[in-house]
Design a protein around this motif. Structure first.
Motif, PDB file in Angstrom:
ATOM      1  N   UNK A  70     112.771 -49.789   2.089  1.00 26.21           N
ATOM      2  CA  UNK A  70     113.214 -48.564   2.757  1.00 26.21           C
ATOM      3  C   UNK A  70     114.165 -48.869   3.911  1.00 26.21           C
ATOM      4  N   UNK A  71     113.997 -50.029   4.538  1.00 29.52           N
ATOM      5  CA  UNK A  71     114.848 -50.402   5.663  1.00 29.52           C
ATOM      6  C   UNK A  71     116.313 -50.580   5.266  1.00 29.52           C
ATOM      7  N   UNK A  72     116.583 -50.652   3.972  1.00 28.49           N
ATOM      8  CA  UNK A  72     117.960 -50.786   3.511  1.00 28.49           C
ATOM      9  C   UNK A  72     118.729 -49.471   3.592  1.00 28.49           C
ATOM     10  N   UNK A  73     118.021 -48.383   3.887  1.00 28.61           N
ATOM     11  CA  UNK A  73     118.649 -47.064   3.901  1.00 28.61           C
ATOM     12  C   UNK A  73     118.647 -46.488   5.311  1.00 28.61           C
ATOM     13  N   UNK A  74     119.616 -45.622   5.633  1.00 30.58           N
ATOM     14  CA  UNK A  74     119.750 -45.113   7.004  1.00 30.58           C
ATOM     15  C   UNK A  74     118.566 -44.261   7.445  1.00 30.58           C
ATOM     16  N   UNK A  75     118.364 -44.210   8.751  1.00 29.99           N
ATOM     17  CA  UNK A  75     117.200 -43.519   9.317  1.00 29.99           C
ATOM     18  C   UNK A  75     117.223 -42.028   9.060  1.00 29.99           C
ATOM     19  N   UNK A  76     118.418 -41.448   8.827  1.00 29.91           N
ATOM     20  CA  UNK A  76     118.500 -39.999   8.648  1.00 29.91           C
ATOM     21  C   UNK A  76     118.530 -39.572   7.180  1.00 29.91           C
ATOM     22  N   UNK A  77     118.330 -40.504   6.250  1.00 28.06           N
ATOM     23  CA  UNK A  77     118.327 -40.116   4.844  1.00 28.06           C
ATOM     24  C   UNK A  77     117.122 -39.206   4.580  1.00 28.06           C
ATOM     25  N   UNK A  89     101.675 -40.269   5.075  1.00 24.87           N
ATOM     26  CA  UNK A  89     102.986 -40.681   4.587  1.00 24.87           C
ATOM     27  C   UNK A  89     104.077 -40.283   5.576  1.00 24.87           C
ATOM     28  N   UNK A  90     104.024 -39.042   6.037  1.00 25.45           N
ATOM     29  CA  UNK A  90     105.003 -38.551   7.000  1.00 25.45           C
ATOM     30  C   UNK A  90     104.888 -39.314   8.316  1.00 25.45           C
ATOM     31  N   UNK A  91     103.662 -39.520   8.782  1.00 34.11           N
ATOM     32  CA  UNK A  91     103.451 -40.207  10.056  1.00 34.11           C
ATOM     33  C   UNK A  91     103.971 -41.641  10.010  1.00 34.11           C
ATOM     34  N   UNK A  92     103.690 -42.347   8.894  1.00 33.34           N
ATOM     35  CA  UNK A  92     104.142 -43.733   8.773  1.00 33.34           C
ATOM     36  C   UNK A  92     105.665 -43.820   8.724  1.00 33.34           C
ATOM     37  N   UNK A  93     106.300 -42.863   8.067  1.00 35.24           N
ATOM     38  CA  UNK A  93     107.760 -42.853   8.007  1.00 35.24           C
ATOM     39  C   UNK A  93     108.364 -42.594   9.388  1.00 35.24           C
ATOM     40  N   UNK A  94     107.780 -41.663  10.130  1.00 33.81           N
ATOM     41  CA  UNK A  94     108.245 -41.431  11.497  1.00 33.81           C
ATOM     42  C   UNK A  94     108.082 -42.695  12.344  1.00 33.81           C
ATOM     43  N   UNK A  95     106.956 -43.375  12.160  1.00 31.36           N
ATOM     44  CA  UNK A  95     106.693 -44.609  12.898  1.00 31.36           C
ATOM     45  C   UNK A  95     107.739 -45.679  12.571  1.00 31.36           C
ATOM     46  N   UNK A  96     108.205 -45.690  11.314  1.00 27.24           N
ATOM     47  CA  UNK A  96     109.208 -46.660  10.888  1.00 27.24           C
ATOM     48  C   UNK A  96     110.619 -46.285  11.339  1.00 27.24           C
ATOM     49  N   UNK A  97     110.782 -45.083  11.903  1.00 28.66           N
ATOM     50  CA  UNK A  97     112.075 -44.697  12.446  1.00 28.66           C
ATOM     51  C   UNK A  97     112.839 -43.675  11.636  1.00 28.66           C
ATOM     52  N   UNK A  98     112.247 -43.188  10.537  1.00 25.38           N
ATOM     53  CA  UNK A  98     112.929 -42.175   9.719  1.00 25.38           C
ATOM     54  C   UNK A  98     112.670 -40.793  10.310  1.00 25.38           C
ATOM     55  N   UNK A  99     113.703 -39.962  10.339  1.00 25.72           N
ATOM     56  CA  UNK A  99     113.583 -38.702  11.078  1.00 25.72           C
ATOM     57  C   UNK A  99     113.884 -37.459  10.246  1.00 25.72           C
ATOM     58  N   UNK A 100     114.054 -37.646   8.936  1.00 18.84           N
ATOM     59  CA  UNK A 100     114.391 -36.503   8.084  1.00 18.84           C
ATOM     60  C   UNK A 100     113.407 -36.460   6.917  1.00 18.84           C
ATOM     61  N   UNK A 101     112.185 -36.074   7.221  1.00 22.93           N
ATOM     62  CA  UNK A 101     111.104 -36.099   6.232  1.00 22.93           C
ATOM     63  C   UNK A 101     110.863 -34.683   5.714  1.00 22.93           C
ATOM     64  N   UNK A 102     110.823 -34.550   4.400  1.00 24.35           N
ATOM     65  CA  UNK A 102     110.580 -33.262   3.746  1.00 24.35           C
ATOM     66  C   UNK A 102     109.276 -33.372   2.966  1.00 24.35           C
ATOM     67  N   UNK A 103     108.341 -32.487   3.229  1.00 20.85           N
ATOM     68  CA  UNK A 103     107.087 -32.460   2.477  1.00 20.85           C
ATOM     69  C   UNK A 103     107.143 -31.343   1.440  1.00 20.85           C
ATOM     70  N   UNK A 104     106.782 -31.672   0.200  1.00 21.03           N
ATOM     71  CA  UNK A 104     106.746 -30.680  -0.868  1.00 21.03           C
ATOM     72  C   UNK A 104     105.301 -30.354  -1.225  1.00 21.03           C
ATOM     73  N   UNK A 105     104.985 -29.071  -1.239  1.00 21.74           N
ATOM     74  CA  UNK A 105     103.661 -28.643  -1.671  1.00 21.74           C
ATOM     75  C   UNK A 105     103.513 -28.837  -3.175  1.00 21.74           C
TER      76      UNK A 105
END
Length: 471
Positions: A70-77, A89-105
């Motif tokens: 995942x680190x190969x891709x930009x933080x805003x992807x 999943x969302x929390x771990x991604x935020x912790x890793x520095x990703x800031x554009x997380x979409x959750x699907x029901x």
């Protein structure tokens, strides 16, 4: 449209204007403490060519949610994940520095571009998901590791029929092969044939045109797990099963890293044979990665454990358990035998009912009459289980070995389930009744009915007949 197999469970889908989606990009290095490796290896040129517009992660296991890749891709992807009862999943991604997380029901459809849609379908108590991809009139059902069946599979088929391609795992990714029944050494611990059988049954139930053996394209290179390669059900075995059972619809198609299909030109499959001479190719692969492995062996050998860290973890773990689980484990002790090089060894006897941890002398004679449940692994892996709260992941890597008596095996299996419940926010029990959790399960009412049917089958017939839910 075009899709391409990237790796073990990595899938790239592009529409005609050029928008692209990647699912589960484990692309570089290894997973589960140098145990799992992509097989065949992923070409560096293929990795460097990837510039996705979206990423979808089916679930949190490291061969799907792979940090270094995942680190190969930009933080805003935009990274899309299933919205289940928990937020990890969302929390771990935020912790890793990703800031554009979409959750699907569950069952929610998302438009990525013109004629490019995805729909997430969740399954299993410990959250997994499938992804239905509609791209330029072609429908791909990426079941991945999810075991949709019964009403849950019917929901997908009814909503999206006809399906062109179905992708699904077909080999063991659990701890069953890691058990040794010490007083019944010939007792079977797993039925390897059932994985391919269930792949075929599921594929037929979807009525897809093509079935792609997927999410099992890996091998083991660590010295502790290399011998498990002989148990992997590789894609050619799936293809042979289809031929032996005269299954013509769907058509099984072996596709590995780099292979592709497009609506304009059809299949583009390499003529490289990775499976006929697999043993030699694995030996070559091991040699190629020997420097990386040796470096990791040294790192593992240097691990040291502070007993207070262990005591604090299991005190907190025990405090989360409801009374009936504590009662079940009240008189049961789990003995962790943890190596760190050739000389160092830590032995902990743990009662999860009260969270008590006792360190035993390193030269303790571990007879099975006194210590009937032994969990053998490395100090390094055990510490990572505590640090990252991933005891539920430890067994997947085939580097944790359970030496148990037949009478006590059920307690070890139960503890692994409880670890999952704890790490997937099902414990303490109050977490089941949050607004998010209730909303998730109400949307997945078909799955609740399926579990009730399982209980009925177990009570009335004494066994589960999975096949009838895959028709």
């Amino acid at each position: 449209m075009e899709f391409q197999i990237l790796s073990h469970a990595g899938l790239l889908v592009k529409n005609k204007p050029g928008k692209s989606l990647i699912c589960d990009p484990w692309l570089v290095g290894s997973s589960y403490w140098r145990s799992w490796w992509n097989y065949p290896p992923v070409s560096p040129a293929l990795i460097n060519s990837l510039q996705p517009d979206f990423i979808y992660l089916t679930h949190i296991h490291w061969d799907h949610f792979h940090g270094d890749s995942l680190k190969k891709f930009p933080a805003d992807i935009p990274i899309i994940v299933p919205k289940g009862n928990y937020t990890r999943m969302k929390d771990d991604l935020f912790y890793m520095g990703y800031n554009n997380i979409i959750e699907l029901k569950h069952g929610e459809r998302l438009q990525l571009d013109d004629n490019f849609f995805i729909t997430s379908y969740q399954f299993w108590i410990f959250l997994d998901s499938a992804l239905l991809i509609e791209c330029d009139g072609v429908k791909l059902l990426n079941l991945n590791d999810s075991k949709h069946m019964g009403l849950t599979l019917k929901q997908i088929i009814r909503n999206h029929h006809p399906i062109d391609f179905v992708f699904r795992s077909h080999s063991s990714a659990n701890e069953r092969l890691s058990y040794e029944i010490v007083d019944e050494p010939d007792a079977p611990v797993d039925d390897l044939e059932r994985y391919i059988t269930e792949f075929a049954q599921t594929a037929k139930a979807t009525k897809a045109k093509y079935a792609i053996p997927f999410a099992s394209n890996h091998c083991h290179l660590h010295k502790d797990s290399f011998h498990f390669n002989r148990y992997i059900q590789h894609p050619v075995l799936v293809e042979e099963y289809f031929k032996q059972h005269h299954i013509q619809s769907p058509m099984a198609k072996v596709m590995v890293s780099g292979d592709s299909w497009s609506s304009e030109t059809g299949f583009n499959i390499s003529d490289k044979d990775w499976f006929t001479n697999r043993e030699q190719l694995l030996a070559d692969y091991l040699q190629q990665q020997s420097e990386s492995l040796e470096k990791f062996y040294k790192q593992e050998n240097q691990a040291t454990i502070d007993t207070q860290v262990v005591a604090d973890y299991f005190e907190q773990f025990s405090a989360s358990l409801p009374f009936f689980i504590k009662r079940y484990f009240k008189r049961v002790h789990f003995t962790y035998v943890l190596s760190a090089g050739d000389s160092a060894k830590y032995i902990y006897q743990i009662n999860v009912s009260n969270g008590r941890v006792v360190e035993l002398p390193a030269d303790t004679k571990l007879d099975h009459a006194t210590y009937p449940i032994q969990i053998h692994t490395t100090a390094f892996i055990f510490l990572r289980g505590i640090e990252f709260k991933i005891f539920s992941h430890m067994c997947i890597g085939k580097r944790v070995f359970y030496k148990v008596t037949a009478k006590h095996k059920r307690y070890m299996e139960a503890l692994n389930l409880v670890f999952n419940a704890y790490e997937y926010d099902l414990l303490p029990l109050r977490r089941l009744f949050t607004r998010r959790s209730l909303q998730s399960w109400l949307m997945r009412w078909r799955e609740i009915i399926l579990y009730m049917q399982f209980v009925r089958d177990k009570v009335v017939y004494g066994k589960l007949d999975i096949e009838k839910y895959l028709k």
